[in-house]
Design an enzyme around this catalytic site. Structure first.
Site, mmCIF file in Angstrom:
data_model
loop_
_atom_site.group_PDB
_atom_site.id
_atom_site.type_symbol
_atom_site.label_atom_id
_atom_site.label_comp_id
_atom_site.label_asym_id
_atom_site.label_seq_id
_atom_site.Cartn_x
_atom_site.Cartn_y
_atom_site.Cartn_z
ATOM 1 N N SER A 28 43.008 45.916 49.021
ATOM 2 C CA SER A 28 44.106 46.216 50.071
ATOM 3 C C SER A 28 43.402 46.982 51.189
ATOM 4 C CB SER A 28 45.077 46.971 49.437
ATOM 5 O OG SER A 28 45.630 46.378 48.049
ATOM 6 N N SER A 30 43.030 47.471 55.761
ATOM 7 C CA SER A 30 42.480 46.666 56.966
ATOM 8 C C SER A 30 41.388 45.791 56.671
ATOM 9 C CB SER A 30 42.322 47.383 58.267
ATOM 10 O OG SER A 30 41.366 48.541 57.802
ATOM 11 N N LYS A 94 39.322 55.946 47.508
ATOM 12 C CA LYS A 94 40.301 55.034 47.850
ATOM 13 C C LYS A 94 41.873 55.341 47.563
ATOM 14 C CE LYS A 94 39.306 50.888 46.031
ATOM 15 N NZ LYS A 94 39.684 50.389 47.637
ATOM 16 N N GLU A 103 44.180 48.518 42.418
ATOM 17 C CA GLU A 103 42.816 48.450 42.644
ATOM 18 C C GLU A 103 41.827 48.894 41.572
ATOM 19 O OE1 GLU A 103 43.560 49.196 47.488
ATOM 20 O OE2 GLU A 103 42.739 50.663 46.337
ATOM 21 N N LYS A 121 32.562 55.054 57.301
ATOM 22 C CA LYS A 121 33.221 55.391 55.876
ATOM 23 C C LYS A 121 32.081 56.058 55.014
ATOM 24 C CE LYS A 121 37.381 54.123 56.941
ATOM 25 N NZ LYS A 121 37.180 53.104 58.093
#
Length: 218
Positions: A28, A30, A94, A103, A121
């Protein structure tokens, strides 16, 4: 705009790891959405997907990519997802998109977990980004107190209910030097459903897109 371009490059770089006939776990957020776009280009080569959120499922359906329930899948070769942070050990934070529990379940079911991120990141020490925790609603205050005891500053993410019907705490001001220990410690707090620390199930491959190109950590 540059960050979005880097996310897209990382997402497309993951396509080479997909094999014909695979069922692909899809994350999940962007960067994962860019991966879904890329997956659409080879949808006739794969058997289908397992999705970690309603938003990802909707996008997959829009592209006519088959969806499976994880319980129906005997073998999940690969899971591809982004991260809020990732370090050299491929441990991650996350859960910014509130889908951390699903996830983590799909990542744990997959033989190979590929994390796709832009270079912003990638960090040496986890904890700059808030650490999300999915919590049973009645335990929110209890869990918050326990998190304060270990040095964190929990903040209730108001107005957000996870797809599992739970609430989220975002923990600030943690410098995570031992992510394996911290993940286990938080998971053992009564009322915690899942913590967005992915250390026991780290990524197998990290694809990091930066201004100088793609870096692979495997």
């Amino acid at each position: 705009m540059i960050e979005e371009k880097l996310k897209k490059q990382a997402a497309w770089a993951a396509i080479k790891y997909i094999k014909p006939g695979d069922i692909v776990g899809v994350g999940s957020g962007s960067t994962a959405e860019y991966f879904i776009d890329a997956l659409g280009s080879i949808k006739n080569l794969i058997k289908g997907t397992v999705s970690s959120s309603r938003i990802s499922s909707s996008k997959l359906k829009d592209l006519n990519i088959p969806l499976f329930d994880l319980n129906e899948v005997s073998l999940l070769n690969i899971y591809v997802d982004g991260a809020d942070e990732i370090n050299q050990k491929k441990h991650m934070i996350k859960g910014k998109g509130a889908a951390l529990t699903r996830e983590k379940i799909i990542a744990s079911a997959a033989k190979k977990f590929i994390c796709i991120v832009d270079s912003s990141k990638f960090v040496h020490v986890l904890g700059r980004a808030p650490l999300p925790i999915e919590v049973i609603p009645m335990a929110r205050t209890l869990v918050s107190k326990k998190i304060i005891d270990i040095g964190g500053s929990p903040k209730y993410r108001k107005g957000i209910i996870t797809e599992n019907g739970n609430v989220l705490l975002d923990v600030h001001n943690l410098i995570i030097l031992d992510s394996l220990f911290l993940e286990e410690k938080i998971n053992n707090i009564p009322g915690v459903v899942s913590v967005g620390l992915f250390a026991h199930r780290a990524a197998d491959i990290a694809i990091i897109s930066g201004k100088n190109g793609i870096k692979i950590i495997d």
